[in-house]
Design a protein around this motif. Structure first.
Motif, PDB file in Angstrom:
ATOM      1  N   LEU A  51      -4.420  -2.921  -1.125  1.00 15.75           N
ATOM      2  CA  LEU A  51      -2.988  -3.121  -0.938  1.00 15.75           C
ATOM      3  C   LEU A  51      -2.345  -1.811  -0.500  1.00 15.75           C
ATOM      4  N   PRO A  52      -1.132  -1.876   0.053  1.00 14.59           N
ATOM      5  CA  PRO A  52      -0.450  -0.641   0.450  1.00 14.59           C
ATOM      6  C   PRO A  52      -0.266   0.353  -0.678  1.00 14.59           C
ATOM      7  N   ASP A  53      -0.205  -0.127  -1.921  1.00 12.18           N
ATOM      8  CA  ASP A  53      -0.037   0.803  -3.044  1.00 12.18           C
ATOM      9  C   ASP A  53      -1.363   1.418  -3.493  1.00 12.18           C
ATOM     10  N   GLN A  66       1.496 -10.269  -3.832  1.00 12.50           N
ATOM     11  CA  GLN A  66       1.858  -8.858  -4.009  1.00 12.50           C
ATOM     12  C   GLN A  66       1.791  -8.126  -2.671  1.00 12.50           C
ATOM     13  N   GLN A  69       4.772  -8.945  -0.394  1.00 15.23           N
ATOM     14  CA  GLN A  69       5.974  -8.294  -0.891  1.00 15.23           C
ATOM     15  C   GLN A  69       6.008  -6.823  -0.493  1.00 15.23           C
ATOM     16  N   GLN A  70       4.848  -6.176  -0.557  1.00 15.55           N
ATOM     17  CA  GLN A  70       4.769  -4.756  -0.230  1.00 15.55           C
ATOM     18  C   GLN A  70       4.834  -4.490   1.276  1.00 15.55           C
ATOM     19  N   LEU A  71       4.361  -5.439   2.080  1.00 20.29           N
ATOM     20  CA  LEU A  71       4.271  -5.213   3.524  1.00 20.29           C
ATOM     21  C   LEU A  71       4.727  -6.461   4.281  1.00 20.29           C
ATOM     22  N   SER A  77       1.667 -11.463   6.591  1.00 25.20           N
ATOM     23  CA  SER A  77       2.930 -11.847   5.958  1.00 25.20           C
ATOM     24  C   SER A  77       3.747 -12.740   6.884  1.00 25.20           C
ATOM     25  N   ASN A 347       5.703   1.216  10.609  1.00 21.17           N
ATOM     26  CA  ASN A 347       5.979   1.116   9.180  1.00 21.17           C
ATOM     27  C   ASN A 347       6.942   2.196   8.709  1.00 21.17           C
TER      28      ASN A 347
END
Length: 430
Positions: A51-53, A66, A69-71, A77, A347
Motif C-alpha cells: 500500500l502507499p503507506d 484501504q 482510500q489512500q490512492l 481505484s 501524485n
C-alpha cells in the motif's frame, strides 16, 4: 490503411489488449517500436505488493478498500474493485489458455526468490521459478545448490546464497554454490558484451551436446535436493529447461538474470505469436508521431513509416509505456505525452509547471515524477485539454496517478486496463 483498432505499443498491455480483441473478430494493428519492457522484466507479474503507506499486501481483496482510500487516482481505484478483480481473474484464465506457464492467484500473493536472494511478494510467477506461500515458514528443500556459469557475471551465486540464508524461511537450509564449466562458451567469454543470457542460451540449446550439459549439472549439484540456475536455458519457451529437469532427475529452478531476461522474453514471444496467429498485424520498427483530432475523436494517425499515408481506425489504444520506452517524455520545462499531447496527472504535490516539485530531496524516497502519466476516466478513455477523447484509450504504465515501482503493480495495471479497454471496444465504446 484501415483497421478496427490501432494499438501503439507492443508490450504486455498492448499485446494482451490486441489478443483479446482479435479473439472476438476485431482487426487490429500494433505499432511496435523495438524492444518492450517485458524483455527486461523478471517474468513475474505483480498485482499489488504494498500500500502507499508501506503496508505489505497479502490479500488484494482485503487490502483494496484501504488502498482506494489512500490512492484515489490509481487506475484500480478508478475502475473499482469488482472490475479489477474480474479482469485479474480473466487474465489468469487467459494466461492458462496461452500456456504461459504461470502460477499464482489474485486471492493471495506469494513469495518468489529474487536473483539477489531476497523474497518478493508477487501475483503470478513462472512455474520454473522458486516460490513459496506467504504462510510457509520453511522452504521444503533443505539442501540447495546455487549454480552459476564460469565467467558469467550477470548472476552471482555467492551473493544469492549469502542473502538467501538471511530469510527465516531458508535459515535451516544448507546452501552451497558451484559453477558450470562449459568449454563451448569460451568464444563468448572473450567478449563480455556477447556473454549474455540470450547468447548463452543459443549455445547451450543448439551447439552443446544435451547429455554433456545434463551430466555437468548433476555433477555440480552434488546431491542437492534443489538446484537454482540462471535463466539461460531456452530462449523461446520452457521446453528446453523442462527437458533438462526431466533428464537430470533434479528439482531445477531458474532465476532471472540482469537484463535481457529470458523469462520476460519468452512471455512476449508467446503473446506476439498468438496475436499474429489470430490475424493481427505487427507494424515493427515503426513509431507513432502525431494524430489528427476533431470532434473529440482521433481521426487519423501518422507514423515514422507512414508520414504521408495516414493510418485509420475506429478505436485507438495508447500502450506506449513510461519513460523507458518514451511513452512519457521529460523535458526541461514540462513532462508530456509526445504523440497526442494528452493531459497528465501525478501524485501528491506534483505540479507540471514547477520543476522543483518533480523530485524529493531524499534520493531513496518515491519520486513524484515516477507517478506521472496520462489522465484517464473509469473507461480508460484519455483526456486532452480537459475533454475526453471518446475513441482513444490508455492502458498500462503510460497511465498516471501512481508509482508502480513503489507499489509493485505494474503488470497488474497493464493487464487489467488492457482487458477493460478490450471490453469497452467490443461493447461499442459506449
Amino acid at each position: 490503411m484501415k483497421f478496427d483498432v490501432i494499438i501503439i505499443g507492443g508490450g504486455l498491455a498492448g499485446l494482451t489488449c490486441g489478443i483479446a480483441l482479435q479473439q472476438q473478430g476485431k482487426h487490429c494493428a500494433i505499432i511496435n517500436n523495438g524492444q518492450a519492457a517485458m524483455d527486461f522484466s523478471s517474468g513475474s507479474l505483480d498485482l499489488l505488493s504494498q500500500l502507499p503507506d508501506g503496508s505489505a499486501v497479502e490479500n488484494f481483496v482485503e487490502s483494496y478498500p484501504q488502498f482506494a482510500q489512500q490512492l484515489p487516482h490509481h487506475p484500480y481505484s478508478l475502475l473499482g474493485q469488482e472490475q479489477v478483480i474480474a479482469k485479474a481473474q480473466a487474465f489468469e484464465q487467459f494466461a492458462q489458455s496461452l500456456n504461459l506457464a504461470l502460477i499464482g492467484s489474485y486471492k493471495e500473493n506469494h513469495f518468489r526468490v529474487t536473483p539477489l536472494g531476497g523474497l518478493r511478494r508477487t501475483w503470478l510467477s513462472a512455474d520454473s521459478v522458486p516460490t513459496l506461500p506467504l504462510s510457509q515458514t520453511a522452504y521444503p528443500h533443505k539442501h540447495i545448490a546455487v549454480l552459476g556459469i564460469e565467467g558469467y557475471h550477470d548472476f552471482q551465486p555467492q551473493l544469492l546464497a549469502d542473502n538467501l540464508k538471511q530469510n527465516p524461511q531458508f535459515a535451516h537450509c544448507e546452501v552451497k554454490i558451484g559453477y558450470l564449466s562449459i568449454p563451448q562458451l569460451d568464444e563468448l567469454r572473450t567478449n563480455a558484451r556477447e556473454f549474455r543470457s540470450v547468447n548463452i542460451s543459443q549455445v547451450l540449446e543448439y551447439k552443446l551436446a544435451f547429455s554433456e550439459l545434463v551430466q555437468e549439472i548433476k555433477q555440480a549439484a552434488n546431491g542437492a535436493s534443489a538446484v537454482f540456475l540462471p535463466a539461460c536455458f531456452g530462449i523461446e519457451n520452457q521446453a528446453f529447461f523442462q527437458s533438462l529437469k526431466q533428464a537430470s532427475g533434479l528439482n531445477l529452478y531458474e532465476l532471472p538474470t540482469l537484463p535481457p531476461s529470458l523469462l520476460g522474453m519468452r512471455q512476449r514471444k508467446n503473446l506476439r505469436a498468438k496475436f499474429e496467429k489470430l490475424g493481427g498485424m505487427m507494424l515493427n520498427g515503426d513509431k507513432a508521431l502525431r494524430a489528427d483530432i476533431a470532434d473529440q475523436q482521433v481521426k487519423a494517425l501518422y507514423s515514422q513509416l507512414h508520414q504521408d499515408d495516414a493510418l485509420y481506425a475506429d478505436h485507438f489504444v495508447l500502450a506506449s509505456g513510461h519513460y523507458f520506452s518514451s511513452g512519457i517524455v521529460a523535458e526541461f520545462e514540462r513532462i508530456r505525452e509526445p504523440i497526442f499531447d494528452l493531459d497528465i496527472v501525478g501524485n501528491g504535490d506534483f505540479d507540471n509547471n514547477n520543476r522543483l516539485s518533480w523530485t524529493k530531496d531524499r534520493f531513496s524516497s518515491p519520486q513524484p515524477y515516477q507517478s506521472v502519466g496520462v489522465k484517464i476516466n473509469a473507461k480508460c478513455q484519455v483526456q486532452k485539454c480537459g475533454e475526453i477523447l471518446t475513441n482513444l484509450y490508455a492502458v498500462g504504465s503510460v497511465i498516471g496517478g501512481y508509482n508502480n515501482l513503489e507499489l509493485g503493480c505494474s503488470s497488474g495495471v497493464a493487464v487489467v486496463t488492457a482487458l477493460t479497454v478490450a471490453e469497452q471496444i467490443l461493447a461499442g465504446g459506449k
